[in-house]
Design an enzyme around this catalytic site. Structure first.
Site: not given
Ligand code: PRP
Length: 184
Positions: A47, A102-108
Site C-alpha cells: 500500500k 516504492e515508498d521505501i527500500v529497507d532490506s531491498g
Molecule cells: C514496505 C514498503 C516496501 C517494503 C520494503 O511494505 O512499502 O514495499 O516494505 O521493504 P524491503 O526493502 O525490506 O523489502 P510493507 O510490507 O510494510 O507493506 P505496506 O506498503 O502495505 O505497508
C-alpha cells in the site's frame, strides 16, 4: 521545533516541504530521461506507495500509465522469508518502459524480487524509483530515482505506516522505539 507531533513520534525526519521539493526533482528527471518515449508505465507497490505515486505522477510531463501491484512478505522480519504477489498488474508490460515506484527500500528484498519478476515479462526497460532508502551496510541495490537516504530507524508518514497508523501524515517521522517495543 514542532510542538504538535503525535506522541508516538520522536521527530520529523523529512519535512513536507522537503518531500514535495524532491518529488518535483524526481519527476523532472524522469520526464527528461523519458522525453523520447511514447509513454511510461508507473507501477506502484501497495500500500505504501500510493501517496508518493499520486504526487509524482501529477508532476510528470511525459505520458504515463499507472498500475499497481501488492506483494507480501512471510513473517515480520525484513531479512528473511519469501515475497509473493497478492495482487498483480492488469495488463502486460511487454515492450513497455516500466518504473517500479516504492515508498521505501529497507532490506531491498521486495524490490529485488520485483525486478526479477517484472524483468521476466519482457519490458523495453525497467527502472526503480523510491522516495526513501534506509542506510544499511548490507544493501547492495541500486535505486535509479531516489529521494532520500534515511537512518535505519522505524519511519512513518507519507505512505509509510506502523500497524496501519500514521500513513497519511504529510511528512516522514521517526517512530519512538517504545511504541514498537511495547507491541513486541
Ligand atoms: C514496505 C514498503 C516496501 C517494503 C520494503 O511494505 O512499502 O514495499 O516494505 O521493504 P524491503 O526493502 O525490506 O523489502 P510493507 O510490507 O510494510 O507493506 P505496506 O506498503 O502495505 O505497508
Amino acid at each position: 521545533m514542532r510542538t504538535d507531533l503525535h506522541p508516538d513520534l520522536a521527530r520529523v525526519l523529512v519535512s513536507e516541504d522537503t518531500i514535495q521539493a524532491h518529488v518535483k526533482v524526481l519527476a523532472h528527471q524522469i520526464s527528461l530521461d523519458y522525453a523520447d518515449a511514447e509513454k511510461i508505465y508507473l507501477i506502484g507497490i501497495l500500500k505504501g506507495s500510493f501517496i508518493f505515486l499520486a504526487d509524482l505522477a501529477r508532476e510528470l510531463s511525459v505520458d504515463h500509465v499507472v498500475d499497481f501491484m501488492a506483494v507480501s512478505s512471510y513473517g515480520n522480519s525484513t531479512e528473511s522469508g519469501a515475497v509473493r504477489i497478492v495482487m498483480d498488474l492488469r495488463e502486460s508490460i511487454a515492450g513497455q518502459h516500466v518504473i517500479v515506484v516504492e515508498d521505501i527500500v529497507d532490506s531491498g528484498k521486495t524490490l529485488t524480487y520485483l525486478l526479477d519478476t517484472l524483468g521476466g515479462r519482457g519490458p523495453a526497460s525497467l527502472r526503480t524509483c523510491s522516495l526513501v532508502r534506509k542506510r544499511r551496510e548490507s544493501l547492495d541495490l541500486t535505486v535509479d530515482y531516489l529521494g532520500f537516504d534515511i537512518p535505519d530507524v522505524w519511519v512513518v508518514g507519507y505512505g509509510l505506516d506502523y500497524a496501519e497508523k500514521h500513513r497519511t501524515l504529510p511528512f516522514i517521522a521517526e517512530l519512538k522505539e517504545e511504541v514498537y517495543q511495547n507491541d513486541g
